[in-house]
Design an enzyme around this catalytic site. Structure first.
Site, PDB file in Angstrom:
ATOM      1  CE  LYS A   1      -4.480   1.887   0.437  1.00  0.00           C
ATOM      2  NZ  LYS A   1      -4.017   2.685  -0.545  1.00  0.00           N
TER       3      LYS A   1
ATOM      4  CE  LYS B   1       4.050   6.657   6.033  1.00  0.00           C
ATOM      5  NZ  LYS B   1       3.404   8.024   4.744  1.00  0.00           N
TER       6      LYS B   1
ATOM      7  CE  LYS C   1       4.311   8.116  -1.541  1.00  0.00           C
ATOM      8  NZ  LYS C   1       3.545   8.143  -0.476  1.00  0.00           N
TER       9      LYS C   1
ATOM     10  CB  SER D   1      -5.965   4.349   2.501  1.00  0.00           C
ATOM     11  OG  SER D   1      -6.084   5.646   2.268  1.00  0.00           O
TER      12      SER D   1
HETATM   13  P1  NAD Z   1      -0.107  17.749  -2.195  1.00  0.00           P
HETATM   14  O1  NAD Z   1       0.032  18.108  -3.588  1.00  0.00           O
HETATM   15  O2  NAD Z   1      -1.957  17.832  -2.238  1.00  0.00           O
HETATM   16  O3  NAD Z   1       0.217  19.512  -1.531  1.00  0.00           O
HETATM   17  C1  NAD Z   1       1.117  19.483  -1.153  1.00  0.00           C
HETATM   18  C2  NAD Z   1       1.373  21.088  -1.566  1.00  0.00           C
HETATM   19  O4  NAD Z   1       2.781  21.692  -0.693  1.00  0.00           O
HETATM   20  C3  NAD Z   1       1.202  21.759  -2.370  1.00  0.00           C
HETATM   21  O5  NAD Z   1       0.056  23.022  -2.339  1.00  0.00           O
HETATM   22  C4  NAD Z   1       1.997  22.736  -2.655  1.00  0.00           C
HETATM   23  O6  NAD Z   1       2.418  24.174  -3.215  1.00  0.00           O
HETATM   24  C5  NAD Z   1       3.885  22.769  -1.998  1.00  0.00           C
HETATM   25  N1  NAD Z   1       4.572  23.533  -2.132  1.00  0.00           N
HETATM   26  C6  NAD Z   1       5.199  22.214  -2.715  1.00  0.00           C
HETATM   27  N2  NAD Z   1       6.746  22.543  -2.744  1.00  0.00           N
HETATM   28  C7  NAD Z   1       6.596  23.460  -2.074  1.00  0.00           C
HETATM   29  C8  NAD Z   1       7.443  24.366  -0.842  1.00  0.00           C
HETATM   30  N3  NAD Z   1       8.721  24.267  -1.455  1.00  0.00           N
HETATM   31  N4  NAD Z   1       7.553  24.562   0.185  1.00  0.00           N
HETATM   32  C9  NAD Z   1       6.191  25.208   0.186  1.00  0.00           C
HETATM   33  N5  NAD Z   1       5.397  24.309  -0.206  1.00  0.00           N
HETATM   34  C10 NAD Z   1       5.277  23.945  -1.243  1.00  0.00           C
HETATM   35  O7  NAD Z   1       0.775  17.067  -1.893  1.00  0.00           O
HETATM   36  P2  NAD Z   1      -0.065  16.639   0.076  1.00  0.00           P
HETATM   37  O8  NAD Z   1      -0.766  15.066  -0.568  1.00  0.00           O
HETATM   38  O9  NAD Z   1      -0.688  17.084   0.759  1.00  0.00           O
HETATM   39  O10 NAD Z   1       1.283  15.532   0.545  1.00  0.00           O
HETATM   40  C11 NAD Z   1       2.455  16.759   1.063  1.00  0.00           C
HETATM   41  C12 NAD Z   1       3.222  15.472   1.555  1.00  0.00           C
HETATM   42  O11 NAD Z   1       2.721  14.939   2.424  1.00  0.00           O
HETATM   43  C13 NAD Z   1       4.267  14.737   0.997  1.00  0.00           C
HETATM   44  O12 NAD Z   1       4.993  14.802   1.644  1.00  0.00           O
HETATM   45  C14 NAD Z   1       3.381  13.208   1.300  1.00  0.00           C
HETATM   46  O13 NAD Z   1       3.772  12.559   0.309  1.00  0.00           O
HETATM   47  C15 NAD Z   1       2.649  13.579   2.084  1.00  0.00           C
HETATM   48  N6  NAD Z   1       1.579  12.356   2.722  1.00  0.00           N
HETATM   49  C16 NAD Z   1       0.052  12.277   2.364  1.00  0.00           C
HETATM   50  C17 NAD Z   1      -0.286  12.195   2.601  1.00  0.00           C
HETATM   51  C18 NAD Z   1      -1.287  11.815   2.296  1.00  0.00           C
HETATM   52  O14 NAD Z   1      -2.732  10.772   2.158  1.00  0.00           O
HETATM   53  N7  NAD Z   1      -2.053  12.832   0.616  1.00  0.00           N
HETATM   54  C19 NAD Z   1      -0.512  11.187   3.828  1.00  0.00           C
HETATM   55  C20 NAD Z   1       1.049  10.698   3.803  1.00  0.00           C
HETATM   56  C21 NAD Z   1       2.145  11.420   3.780  1.00  0.00           C
END
Ligand code: NAD
Length: 472
Positions: free
Chosen positions: A70, A94, A106, A362
């Site tokens: 996953k 995790k 991933k 999930s």
């Molecule tokens: P997302 O695409 O929804 O949001 C990411 C945001 O970060 C965007 O708004 C983007 O513009 C901004 N961003 C990009 N570069 C940047 C920078 N240098 N400085 C400031 N802002 C910046 O992505 P997400 O789903 O929120 O994921 C964010 C992080 O969380 C990732 O590391 C991802 O692996 C992790 N994550 C996400 C989930 C999930 O359910 N979506 C679960 C676990 C971990």
């Protein structure tokens, strides 16, 4: 800032530190550490202007000790094989930390989503799904993707639709991906799950007076000064729940720049301003910080990196002015920065624990898809009626009267899917936090929370392997 080492090597450095504190055999630890399979794909797509472009993508399955594997799919121009392997490894740990019965995986597609039309993104997503299916890298019992950086429920809906089309008639097909829209088998509460889990994790950490005292902070989230980097799915929801609980958002950073206001920023107003102007910069009453990453160095109590990996590194770690780093993103702190921050007494709530809310919900969605039944559907009305009878009896005995209809409705309300999901998430995050903290205490507080969380993960994965009788 280039990383001090590759991302996967950094994850393994943390793994090795934890592994050294366990008594498992080197052979078993080696098996857990390696990435089992990596699928590298290139395929052509037709752009809207008729030009053909070659797209590069990956899916890594880190550990098959439990199936399915996953992990999310990210769309980013920076994604590469090392990154998906590292993120898949983090998923393995995790899932073990929050006791979700999956191996880690991933996926990534190397594109900047802002440069593609919706129709092009749909073509890319559907072709990627087809390629995964062709090589048996997707399926409800095989490997189950989810949203990550640059993807959302919309991409998941294209994935499930493509899968259904190609596999026609597979009973559990909806479980091939999570984070889907509700109408396509999604679950209520998944969109905000990661951010809400981040909030629960921070709240749990801030609730312990002895830990807060050590950091020179008061207990509770209320009044904490918070900086959030990245206002996407995870960052936005984490910020919203923190603000609702009384925290002050003193800095917000996006890729176009950052804003700061020592008195606090109103998140919803900032989001409206960004929608109207295309940027968070220029928000009335706030100071602009044109170099976005400078916001990480603002004075605050809790820093929430929620964008991408390696944002806090050897070069800037010494300048951070926060007491707690809450790793909402995956891998935001490099291994070198980890050591610098540990020496400076900064508490790090590690990614593999803190952002596990997404995979936890999930898991609930996947179980819902396999059971073909919405949570709460069978028992909600029954529970309400049972509570109503108790309340009526109570009112009769103690007041000689009755509750109003309004009171009865409120007090007897049964749990629906949304309530059950949030309650399961809250319970999961609280248990995992205390398990991690207990492990740290067992090592006489000589280790950090990241190492403690990985010790827990390794111990849980080792049990699966030891039953096989292969490893010494
Ligand atoms: P997302 O695409 O929804 O949001 C990411 C945001 O970060 C965007 O708004 C983007 O513009 C901004 N961003 C990009 N570069 C940047 C920078 N240098 N400085 C400031 N802002 C910046 O992505 P997400 O789903 O929120 O994921 C964010 C992080 O969380 C990732 O590391 C991802 O692996 C992790 N994550 C996400 C989930 C999930 O359910 N979506 C679960 C676990 C971990």
């Amino acid at each position: 800032m280039a990383s001090e080492q590759g991302f996967f090597a950094q994850v393994n450095r943390s793994f090795d530190k934890a592994a050294a504190l366990t008594d498992h055999s080197p052979e078993l630890l080696g098996q857990i550490r390696e990435c089992n399979s990596v699928y590298h794909i290139t395929f052509p797509i037709k752009r809207d202007d008729g030009k053909i472009e070659t797209i590069e993508a990956w899916r890594a399955e880190h550990s098959h000790h439990k199936l399915p594997t996953k992990g999310g799919i990210r769309y980013s121009p920076l994604v590469n094989e090392d990154e998906v392997m590292a993120l898949a490894a983090l998923m393995t740990y995790k899932c073990a930390i929050v006791e979700v019965p999956f191996g880690g995986a991933k996926g990534g597609i190397k594109i900047d989503r802002r440069e593609y039309s919706d129709a092009e993104l749909e073509r890319i997503t559907r072709r990627y799904t087809f390629e995964l299916l062709r090589k048996n890298f997707i399926g409800p019992g095989v490997d189950v993707p989810a949203p990550d950086y640059g993807t959302s429920s919309r991409e998941m809906s294209w994935i499930v639709d493509t899968y259904l089309t190609l596999t026609g008639g597979e009973l559990n097909a909806l479980g091939c991906v999570t984070g889907k829209p509700i109408a396509q088998g999604g679950i209520r509460g998944r969109t905000e799950a990661t951010g809400k889990g981040v909030f629960y994790g921070i709240r749990e950490a801030c609730a312990l007076p002895e830990d807060m005292k050590e950091l020179g902070l008061a207990t509770g989230v209320d009044g904490k000064r918070v900086v959030v980097q990245g206002l996407g799915n995870v960052g936005y929801h984490a910020a919203r729940y923190l603000q609702d609980a009384g925290a002050m958002l003193v800095g917000l950073a996006e890729y176009e720049g950052a804003i700061a206001a020592p008195g606090g920023l109103d998140l919803e107003k900032v989001m409206v301003h960004r929608r109207d102007t295309g940027s968070i910069l220029g928000f009335p009453g706030a100071t602009d910080i044109p170099a976005s990453s400078d916001a990480l160095e603002l004075e605050c109590d809790v820093l929430v990196p929620a964008a991408l990996e390696n944002q806090i590194h050897a070069e800037n770690a010494g300048r951070l002015q926060t007491k707690i780093i809450a790793e909402a993103a995956n891998g935001p702190t490099s291994a070198d920065a980890d050591e610098i921050l540990a020496e400076r007494g900064v508490m790090i709530l590690p990614d593999a624990f803190l952002n596990a809310g997404g995979v936890t919900v999930s898991y609930f969605e996947w179980v819902k898809n396999l059971s073909h039944l919405r949570f709460g559907r069978m028992e909600k009305r029954h529970d309400e009626q049972a509570r109503r009878r108790v309340l009526e009896a109570l009112a009769e005995r103690t007041q000689g009267g009755s509750f109003s209809d309004e009171e009865l409705r409120e007090l007897s309300r049964g749990a629906g899917e949304h309530d059950l999901v949030h309650s399961g998430l809250e319970e999961t995050m609280a248990i995992a936090y205390h398990q991690m903290r207990d492990t740290r205490a067992r090592h006489e507080d000589k280790t950090d929370l990241r190492t403690a969380s990985l010790i827990n993960a390794i111990d849980k994965i080792a049990i699966c392997y030891s039953d096989l009788g292969i490893f010494p």
